[in-house]
Design an enzyme around this catalytic site. Structure first.
Site, PDB file in Angstrom:
ATOM      1  N   ILE A   1      36.104 -48.910   3.742  1.00 49.45           N
ATOM      2  CA  ILE A   1      34.867 -49.409   4.365  1.00 49.45           C
ATOM      3  C   ILE A   1      34.220 -50.542   3.558  1.00 49.45           C
ATOM      4  O   ILE A   1      33.508 -51.369   4.113  1.00 49.45           O
ATOM      5  CB  ILE A   1      33.863 -48.248   4.609  1.00 49.45           C
ATOM      6  CG1 ILE A   1      32.816 -48.662   5.658  1.00 49.45           C
ATOM      7  CG2 ILE A   1      33.226 -47.785   3.309  1.00 49.45           C
ATOM      8  CD1 ILE A   1      32.045 -47.501   6.250  1.00 49.45           C
TER       9      ILE A   1
ATOM     10  N   ASP B   1      30.314 -43.070  -1.296  1.00 50.94           N
ATOM     11  CA  ASP B   1      29.086 -43.481  -1.981  1.00 50.94           C
ATOM     12  C   ASP B   1      29.439 -44.239  -3.267  1.00 50.94           C
ATOM     13  O   ASP B   1      28.973 -45.350  -3.508  1.00 50.94           O
ATOM     14  CB  ASP B   1      28.257 -42.229  -2.289  1.00 50.94           C
ATOM     15  CG  ASP B   1      26.831 -42.545  -2.748  1.00 50.94           C
ATOM     16  OD1 ASP B   1      26.374 -43.687  -2.551  1.00 50.94           O
ATOM     17  OD2 ASP B   1      26.186 -41.636  -3.290  1.00 50.94           O
TER      18      ASP B   1
ATOM     19  N   TYR C   1      31.124 -32.597   0.960  1.00 48.95           N
ATOM     20  CA  TYR C   1      30.121 -31.782   1.663  1.00 48.95           C
ATOM     21  C   TYR C   1      30.766 -30.809   2.664  1.00 48.95           C
ATOM     22  O   TYR C   1      30.079 -30.024   3.304  1.00 48.95           O
ATOM     23  CB  TYR C   1      29.089 -32.667   2.359  1.00 48.95           C
ATOM     24  CG  TYR C   1      28.095 -33.327   1.417  1.00 48.95           C
ATOM     25  CD1 TYR C   1      28.205 -33.230   0.029  1.00 48.95           C
ATOM     26  CD2 TYR C   1      27.030 -34.053   1.922  1.00 48.95           C
ATOM     27  CE1 TYR C   1      27.287 -33.845  -0.813  1.00 48.95           C
ATOM     28  CE2 TYR C   1      26.102 -34.669   1.081  1.00 48.95           C
ATOM     29  CZ  TYR C   1      26.241 -34.554  -0.288  1.00 48.95           C
ATOM     30  OH  TYR C   1      25.332 -35.154  -1.115  1.00 48.95           O
TER      31      TYR C   1
END
Length: 170
Positions: free
Chosen positions: A12, A35, A126
Site C-alpha cells: 500500500i 502501520d 488484531y
C-alpha cells in the site's frame, strides 16, 4: 455518483492515490504491520503530525479516523483509522470496523479526495476474521454515497485476503 472499486495485491505504501488509509493503533505513534510500513516509507513528517494530533486530542478512539500529510509516500494524505481488536464479540467488533471505513471515507470526502486505498484493517495482529472483515469493508464502500471520491482500491498484502476479496467483489 458511483465509485469504482479495484482490488490490488501488493504494498500500500507504493500506490499512487490521493489518500492511503493506515490501520493505526490508538497511540498514533506507529507500530507493526501496515502501520509500521506506512510510517517507515512516509518518513518522520507523518509521525510529527501524529504527535501534534495526540497533543490536541489525546489518543484516537477505535472506529475513528484522523488525517496527516503523506510525507514521502506517493499519496497526498494518510487517513489513520483505529480498527478493533477481535474479542469474539462479533456485533461490537463489526460495528467498530464498519465505523473505520465509514469515517475514513467521510474524512476523504471532506478533503475532496478522488482516490483512496484501504488495507485489510484489523486482520493482522488484531485477529479480526478475514472473511467477515472483507465483507464489512466492501459493504461499507458500496453503501457510501460520494460527492468527490471516484475510486476505492482494496490493497491486499497477502494471498488469503486477496482471494477473499476477489470472491466477494465478483
Amino acid at each position: 455518483m458511483t465509485m469504482k472499486t479495484e482490488l490490488l495485491k501488493g504494498d500500500i505504501t507504493k500506490i499512487k492515490v490521493d489518500a492511503v488509509v493506515n490501520a493505526a493503533n490508538s497511540s498514533l505513534l506507529g507500530g507493526g504491520g501496515v502501520d509500521g510500513a506506512i510510517h517507515r516509507a512516509g518518513g518522520p513528517e507523518i509521525l510529527e503530525e501524529c504527535k501534534a494530533i495526540r497533543n490536541r486530542q489525546g489518543k484516537c478512539d477505535t472506529g475513528k479516523a484522523v488525517v496527516t500529510k503523506a510525507g514521502n509516500l506517493p499519496a497526498k494524505y494518510v487517513i489513520h483509522t483505529v480498527g478493533p481488536v477481535w474479542d469474539n464479540d462479533e456485533e461490537k467488533c463489526s460495528k467498530l470496523l464498519a465505523d473505520c471505513y465509514r469515517n475514513s471515507l467521510q474524512l476523504a470526502e471532506n478533503l475532496k479526495i478522488k482516490s483512496i486505498a484501504f488495507p485489510n484493517i484489523s486482520t493482522g495482529v488484531y485477529r479480526f476474521p478475514k472473511e467477515l472483515a472483507a465483507k464489512i469493508a466492501i459493504d461499507e464502500v458500496r453503501k457510501f454515497e460520494p460527492d468527490s471520491i471516484e475510486k476505492v482500491i482494496f490493497v491486499c498484502f497477502d494471498d488469503e485476503n486477496n482471494m477473499i476479496y476477489k470472491k466477494l467483489l465478483e
